[in-house]
Design an enzyme around this catalytic site. Structure first.
Site, PDB file in Angstrom:
ATOM      1  N   TRP A   1      32.815  50.533  39.973  1.00 23.41           N
ATOM      2  CA  TRP A   1      32.353  51.173  38.574  1.00 23.41           C
ATOM      3  C   TRP A   1      30.972  51.120  38.433  1.00 23.41           C
ATOM      4  CZ3 TRP A   1      35.142  53.748  35.120  1.00 23.41           C
ATOM      5  CH2 TRP A   1      34.445  53.891  33.911  1.00 23.41           C
TER       6      TRP A   1
ATOM      7  N   ASN B   1      44.557  52.513  31.400  1.00 23.51           N
ATOM      8  CA  ASN B   1      43.554  51.709  31.912  1.00 23.51           C
ATOM      9  C   ASN B   1      43.395  50.429  31.070  1.00 23.51           C
ATOM     10  OD1 ASN B   1      41.037  50.966  33.700  1.00 23.51           O
ATOM     11  ND2 ASN B   1      40.191  51.036  31.534  1.00 23.51           N
ATOM     12  N   GLU B   2      43.402  49.196  31.756  1.00 27.77           N
ATOM     13  CA  GLU B   2      42.976  47.986  31.041  1.00 27.77           C
ATOM     14  C   GLU B   2      43.587  47.756  29.555  1.00 27.77           C
ATOM     15  OE1 GLU B   2      38.964  47.150  31.191  1.00 27.77           O
ATOM     16  OE2 GLU B   2      38.820  47.295  33.159  1.00 27.77           O
TER      17      GLU B   2
ATOM     18  N   GLU C   1      28.453  53.167  28.070  1.00 25.65           N
ATOM     19  CA  GLU C   1      29.170  51.840  28.272  1.00 25.65           C
ATOM     20  C   GLU C   1      29.884  51.250  27.049  1.00 25.65           C
ATOM     21  OE1 GLU C   1      30.486  50.313  30.646  1.00 25.65           O
ATOM     22  OE2 GLU C   1      30.793  48.098  29.755  1.00 25.65           O
ATOM     23  N   TRP C   2      30.529  51.937  26.309  1.00 26.97           N
ATOM     24  CA  TRP C   2      31.206  51.649  25.053  1.00 26.97           C
ATOM     25  C   TRP C   2      30.072  51.111  24.169  1.00 26.97           C
ATOM     26  CZ3 TRP C   2      35.170  54.442  25.679  1.00 26.97           C
ATOM     27  CH2 TRP C   2      35.848  54.618  27.061  1.00 26.97           C
TER      28      TRP C   2
ATOM     29  N   GLN D   1      33.575  58.340  28.925  1.00 31.44           N
ATOM     30  CA  GLN D   1      31.962  57.575  29.292  1.00 31.44           C
ATOM     31  C   GLN D   1      31.217  58.904  29.832  1.00 31.44           C
ATOM     32  OE1 GLN D   1      34.288  54.263  30.944  1.00 31.44           O
ATOM     33  NE2 GLN D   1      32.311  53.364  30.134  1.00 31.44           N
TER      34      GLN D   1
ATOM     35  N   ASN E   1      41.237  45.800  38.199  1.00 31.25           N
ATOM     36  CA  ASN E   1      39.797  45.873  37.992  1.00 31.25           C
ATOM     37  C   ASN E   1      38.932  44.305  37.866  1.00 31.25           C
ATOM     38  OD1 ASN E   1      40.599  48.519  37.648  1.00 31.25           O
ATOM     39  ND2 ASN E   1      40.005  48.751  35.519  1.00 31.25           N
TER      40      ASN E   1
ATOM     41  N   ARG F   1      38.194  58.361  41.298  1.00 35.34           N
ATOM     42  CA  ARG F   1      39.120  57.931  40.388  1.00 35.34           C
ATOM     43  C   ARG F   1      38.400  58.496  39.028  1.00 35.34           C
ATOM     44  NH1 ARG F   1      39.432  52.435  37.156  1.00 35.34           N
ATOM     45  NH2 ARG F   1      41.070  53.055  35.590  1.00 35.34           N
TER      46      ARG F   1
ATOM     47  N   GLU G   1      38.155  48.942  40.116  1.00 39.28           N
ATOM     48  CA  GLU G   1      36.889  48.775  39.294  1.00 39.28           C
ATOM     49  C   GLU G   1      36.267  47.461  39.928  1.00 39.28           C
ATOM     50  OE1 GLU G   1      36.392  49.277  35.089  1.00 39.28           O
ATOM     51  OE2 GLU G   1      37.796  51.056  34.904  1.00 39.28           O
TER      52      GLU G   1
ATOM     53  N   TYR H   1      35.625  41.973  37.393  1.00 38.78           N
ATOM     54  CA  TYR H   1      33.959  42.091  37.099  1.00 38.78           C
ATOM     55  C   TYR H   1      33.550  40.546  37.294  1.00 38.78           C
ATOM     56  CZ  TYR H   1      34.105  46.815  35.836  1.00 38.78           C
ATOM     57  OH  TYR H   1      34.330  48.113  35.684  1.00 38.78           O
TER      58      TYR H   1
ATOM     59  N   HIS I   1      42.176  56.314  29.163  1.00 41.31           N
ATOM     60  CA  HIS I   1      41.281  55.416  29.400  1.00 41.31           C
ATOM     61  C   HIS I   1      40.528  54.919  28.270  1.00 41.31           C
ATOM     62  CE1 HIS I   1      38.381  53.469  32.456  1.00 41.31           C
ATOM     63  NE2 HIS I   1      37.896  53.091  31.384  1.00 41.31           N
TER      64      HIS I   1
HETATM   65  C1  PNW Z   1      36.149  48.156  32.051  1.00 42.37           C
HETATM   66  N1  PNW Z   1      34.708  43.030  28.235  1.00 42.37           N
HETATM   67  O1  PNW Z   1      36.027  47.837  30.682  1.00 42.37           O
HETATM   68  C2  PNW Z   1      36.426  49.602  31.814  1.00 42.37           C
HETATM   69  O2  PNW Z   1      37.453  50.253  32.501  1.00 42.37           O
HETATM   70  C3  PNW Z   1      35.078  50.614  32.081  1.00 42.37           C
HETATM   71  O3  PNW Z   1      35.435  51.628  31.316  1.00 42.37           O
HETATM   72  C4  PNW Z   1      34.040  50.070  31.664  1.00 42.37           C
HETATM   73  O4  PNW Z   1      32.817  50.828  31.625  1.00 42.37           O
HETATM   74  C5  PNW Z   1      33.979  48.769  32.793  1.00 42.37           C
HETATM   75  O5  PNW Z   1      34.923  47.947  32.553  1.00 42.37           O
HETATM   76  C6  PNW Z   1      32.473  48.036  32.466  1.00 42.37           C
HETATM   77  O6  PNW Z   1      32.334  47.442  31.342  1.00 42.37           O
HETATM   78  C7  PNW Z   1      35.666  46.596  30.099  1.00 42.37           C
HETATM   79  O7  PNW Z   1      34.269  43.092  26.976  1.00 42.37           O
HETATM   80  C8  PNW Z   1      35.270  46.608  28.954  1.00 42.37           C
HETATM   81  O8  PNW Z   1      34.861  42.070  28.669  1.00 42.37           O
HETATM   82  C9  PNW Z   1      35.085  45.505  28.206  1.00 42.37           C
HETATM   83  C10 PNW Z   1      35.007  44.482  28.985  1.00 42.37           C
HETATM   84  C11 PNW Z   1      35.294  44.105  30.271  1.00 42.37           C
HETATM   85  C12 PNW Z   1      35.803  45.518  30.880  1.00 42.37           C
END
Ligand code: PNW
Length: 497
Positions: free
Chosen positions: A444, A188-189, A451-452, A41, A331, A99, A400, A333, A144
């Protein structure tokens, strides 16, 4: 500000002790204040100095509109060339911990230890040494999302060969960097990689195997994590004295109708199919949660299949997996309200197996840069308490947490800082009211970054990055300035007015 968020604050603070205001109370001594990034990223330099391709290089280069505007991480924040600029940001914040992740294929271009790319080793040596010289503790993620493409070509996480390759890679990293790195995160995740990478196929490597791909990928990732933990334990723990864990993401889930038993059960399944899927085997008993095993086999029976699509661990594997984390890396969110949903006639998929439907409460604000990110600070407190109660009161780091803004994003991100502030208040309650052993908090992300699938549209950074400017300048958002004050103070200041 207060007016814009007053509704949010009241619906978001559902705690019974909302009269207790922890503002002005310090965080525990030696609390870890961090920020996080991941190699793909931020680094760019996708083929610089002998780096091999990862699945994200392949996925983004294939185009096909799977990523916003077909953007790539080829350049990203340019951190491979601009590490000194990142370090300035870290120092400006006063972080105690940083991190970041190692790019597996920068170190081992074909994923295997037969050939080591010395330039990659030098890059990470430089990062680690300069962090330590500035009293910043490195927290290093081995993997990751950016699996070496060569390993994907041999089956990726659907293959047991990747378990062995990961263990060798981990051993190489512990041997090379472990004299200085004391906090390790293996993967990671795994939830996100398994489900989005190998079932829905929306993230790299883009495999669409609904109903089987995620379970198989997760099975191998759990084994890979456990193998790496044992390698550390056997060969390095005594001399290096570090800790090893795995970063698990989870929503918090509330029943849509708190009086409906079916919704209560569905909310439990939502957390089980995300967090407990990995945490139960790793922290408790070496095996998948009972609720997952029974649910998936019941659904499979209904679908006319005698065996479950969820793989089984052998007795020996269970013994190997159980107890393989030295702390809990979370992590967090967002949160969801969950309704029971009957999926008798749906084709096989994990979401159908779960028989739960997600609803977001319309009163919850949503981060402007990510439609999935409903802002629910009190959900974090509930999740922390759940982890404390379910996983034997572990030491927890929030590795995160963050809120995205959409591009273009103003440097004055007052509203976003309010989300951080409300979250930190919930963390104080978790620590001092609920007695959660929470030892650190990582935002984060340090920088706006790739962002993917959302590309550069979704900005999670404490520092703004101008991706149009070849110098890729980093400029602090207001949140960075406020976060630096919290770190310097080891707590929130009392808010005025
Ligand atoms: C995490 N979703 O990923 C990752 O660890 C980070 O690389 C990323 O940038 C961050 O959260 C923010 O998105 C996610 O689709 C990727 O729900 C996708 C999801 C959630 C977290």
């Amino acid at each position: 500000m207060a007016s814009a968020l007053s509704g949010a604050s009241s619906t978001l603070d559902s705690s019974s002790d909302s009269s207790w205001n922890p503002e002005g109370i310090s965080f525990p001594k030696s609390f870890a204040w961090g920020a996080s990034t991941a190699a793909y990223q931020v680094e760019g330099g996708w083929d610089a100095d002998g780096k091999g391709p990862s699945v994200w290089d392949t996925f983004t280069h294939q185009g096909g509109d799977r990523v916003f505007k077909n953007q790539t991480g080829d350049v990203a924040c340019g951190s491979y060339a601009l590490w000194e600029e990142d370090l300035k940001c870290i120092k400006q914040l006063g972080l105690t911990h940083y991190r970041f992740s190692l790019s597996w294929s920068r170190l081992l271009p074909d994923g295997k230890t037969g050939f080591i790319n010395q330039k990659g080793v030098e890059y990470y040596d430089k990062m680690i040494d300069s962090l330590l010289a500035n009293d910043v503790t490195p927290v290093v993620t081995l993997y990751h999302f950016d699996l070496p493409q060569r390993l994907e070509d041999q089956g990726g996480w659907r293959s047991g060969a990747t378990v062995e390759a990961f263990d060798s890679y981990a051993q190489f990293c512990f041997r090379t960097f472990g004299d200085r790195v004391k906090l390790w995160i293996t993967i990671n995740e795994p939830y996100v990689m398994a489900e989005l990478g190998y079932a829905e196929g929306t993230m790299a490597p883009g495999i669409k195997e609904l109903g089987t791909g995620a379970y198989l990928a997760a099975h191998n990732m759990i084994k890979a994590h456990a193998a790496a933990w044992h390698t550390y334990d056997r060969l390095f723990r005594k001399t290096q004295g570090g800790l090893v864990s795995i970063a698990l993401n989870s929503d918090w889930a509330e029943p849509f109708d708190p009086n409906s038993v079916a919704d209560q059960e569905a909310a439990k399944r939502h957390v089980a199919f995300c967090l407990d899927w990995f945490a139960t085997p790793i922290f408790l008993n070496g095996d998948y949660p009972a609720i997952m095993k029974s649910q998936i086999s019941a659904v499979c029976k209904r679908q006319g299949s005698p065996s479950s699509r969820l793989p089984e661990f052998t007795q020996e594997e269970k013994m190997m997996i159980k107890g393989t984390a030295d702390f809990f890396s979370l992590n967090y969110y967002t949160s969801r309200k969950i309704k029971h949903r009957d999926n008798t006639h749906s084709p096989p998929s994990m979401s159908a197996d779960k028989e739960a439907e997600q609803v977001t409460d319309p009163s919850w604000p949503v981060a402007t840069g990510s439609s999935w990110l409903a802002v629910v600070p009190w959900g974090l407190r509930r999740l922390l308490e759940y982890i404390k109660d379910t996983y034997n009161h572990p030491i927890i780091y929030i590795t995160e947490n963050g809120f995205s803004q959409s591009d273009p994003a103003a440097l004055d991100d007052t509203q976003r800082w309010e989300y951080f502030r409300l979250t930190l208040l919930e963390i104080l309650k978790a620590i001092y009211v609920d007695g959660v052993q929470l030892k650190g908090y990582f935002v984060w992300s340090l920088l706006d970054n790739f962002e993917w699938t959302c590309g550069y549209r979704s900005r999670f950074g404490l520092f703004h990055v101008d991706f149009e400017n070849p110098a890729l300048p980093r400029v602090p958002y207001k949140s960075a300035i406020e976060y630096a004050k919290v770190i310097a103070n080891n707590g929130l200041m009392k808010s005025h007015g």
